[in-house]
Motif scaffolding. Structure first.
Motif: not given
Lengths: 302, 302
Positions: B127-128, B199-203, B225-230
């Motif tokens: 989970a987050t 980058r990791y997803a924000r929050h 930032v080229r990509h964002e992902n959790a």
DNA sequence: GCCGATGATGCAGATTTTGCATAGGGCATG
DNA sequence: CATGCCCTATGCAAAATCTGCATCATCGGC
């Protein structure tokens, strides 16, 4: 997860019968089944073994039952608590009872209560037999007032829910007056023509009592059901209007008997003496609730 | 009355801010508001004073909060209990953690655990950050595994939820290799052209940590930032494929670093050493749970 | 073997819940 | 005093859920 699922499960664990429990909870059987299943799904375990007859609780079910009971009570108790806090010092005392008692007995009784305790802030819920019991058990109401007669005992553990006699009542057959203050619709001696009869709705408590009266007699009276209704007050007016004979609580028609607008329609064997009892949960409550109960104890009719 | 309303209220009573609480509960603010109101309607009292800033609990709210907390915990504990019963002796131990830890740390750690305790039946929820905490607090999971670093403390009472260090981890900047095992996307010294950054997803929790690293440096790096992902795993593959630079937990890329398919992309000041901690509730649990915890105590890294 | 009773299931209608857009109120700042 | 920001409440339409009816499958008793 819903509170009502827990209540459903508790009802089921008492009846061990889905259809019966559904009825008690005022739901259809399919809906009830599904709600039990919802609860089981949430828990991830089976609570009820449907394979046996009658249905039985699994080990998990028995264990969860305790927790469910406590949770349900805790929530209602807490709600009551919040209301008390919000209401300040003069908080409301909640009663639940049948429509009949609310009309015939409660108003006067409350006066005598207030005469000794000072003014009370009360809340009254009128409900059917099952809902009255539900209301008391769930903790939604502090006190329940109910008729008591050995022939129709309530499904209520007398240890968990102690009661006191707070009044007497008689269910008597009455009719509008005919010639010479005689009943226009007599219970007996009407010859071969059946007497019109205004009956309480089926599945109600009073009907159970009246059935008891009739069953106790050697000969069944010749009655023809002309009307069915769950409200005493309504039946009373119907009777006064001359639609037929019915049984009514004596206290609710004292004035009418004196005035002669209603008359006794049969001999005394056809009446039923019963008690009015106040019930409470053994769970301790707010100070005010305890005060009321201890007064009832002193002034209990026995 | 819904269990989730109680949980909503508990979240609100912590944040004292409807919008924030709604976010934590993964609801929109209007929905959240209405659910709080539903609860208040059911109780018949106001729980939250919206007139103050920040919002505050009323007296009833404070009182009800305790009950709500107990009720929520009781229900989840009971559910766990039922599952344990149903599972028989070899019951499941439930963990909750971040996806990253579940992949990088947990599998190996579980081996060492089982080496000492014998085979365990475990259940893992990924989970987050917020959901991890919710999961632990509600009692839905026995244990939580989480990164710990002073710069990003969890909102978790250390008395109610004691923790132990069970491992170490380093968050390090990595990149696919370029010529001569040098990083293809170096953190520094890339001239005027910004380095592509995955980058990791924000929050998310890890983003908070990485922001800490960057903020601690005298000069911010030139990143685009080229990509964002959790998902760490996803970022790892993206990085290996040469899409840019990212920070990854060292343990999760041990093999890749050795094989040279990933290389360190910056000096050690740009890494962050952190702990991996196991959390539990002080609430006593099943025997097996206690057994595990006491073992963790013995073998705790400090 | 049949019958009555019990619990499950398919389905359509009704109720409830949800998210989006937006309103309205309070507080700080210019 | 005007402006902007942050906060919670509300209108509305879509989505999800719940409910009741009709019906089925199963089981125990006569």
């Amino acid at each position: 997860m819903e509170l009502s699922w827990l209540e459903d499960f508790l009802t089921l664990s008492n009846t061990l019968n889905f259809s019966r429990a559904a009825e008690l909870r005022n739901l259809t059987q399919p809906t009830f089944s599904r709600r039990i299943r919802n609860l089981e799904n949430w828990l991830g375990v089976t609570l009820v073994d449907r394979g046996t007859f009658p249905a039985s609780l699994t080990a998990e079910g028995r264990s969860f039952r305790k927790a469910a009971e406590e949770t349900v009570h805790a929530l209602y108790r807490e709600r009551e608590q919040c209301l008390q806090m919000a209401g300040g010092e003069a908080s409301f005392q909640s009663f639940v009872t049948l429509h009949t008692i609310a009309v015939s007995f409660f108003p006067h009784w409350l006066h005598t209560l207030e005469g000794k305790l000072g003014p009370l802030r009360t809340r009254m819920t009128c409900a059917t037999m099952n809902d009255c019991v539900e209301n008391l058990v769930s903790g939604a109401s502090n006190f329940m007032l109910f008729y008591a007669h050995p022939s129709a005992p309530l499904r209520l553990d007398p240890v968990q829910y102690p009661s006191l006699v707070v009044g007497k009542e008689r269910l008597i057959p009455v009719s509008a007056p005919g010639r010479g203050r005689k009943p226009r619709h007599p219970l007996l001696g009407g010859g071969t023509k059946p007497t019109p009869y205004l009956r309480y709705a089926r599945h109600t408590f009073i009907t159970r009592l009246i059935d008891t009266i009739i069953a106790a007699q050697p000969k069944p009276p010749l009655l023809e059901v002309r009307h069915e209704n769950a409200l005493t007050l309504s039946l009373k007016v119907m009777t006064m209007e001359g639609h037929g004979l019915t049984w009514l609580p004596e206290t609710s028609i004292k004035a009418e008997l004196q005035a002669g607008s209603l008359v006794l329609a049969g001999p005394s064997e056809w009446s039923l003496a019963m008690e009015i009892r106040a019930y409470r949960s053994v769970q301790r409550g707010a100070r005010e609730k305890e005060r009321i109960w201890s007064l009832l104890h002193e002034s209990a009719v026995d």
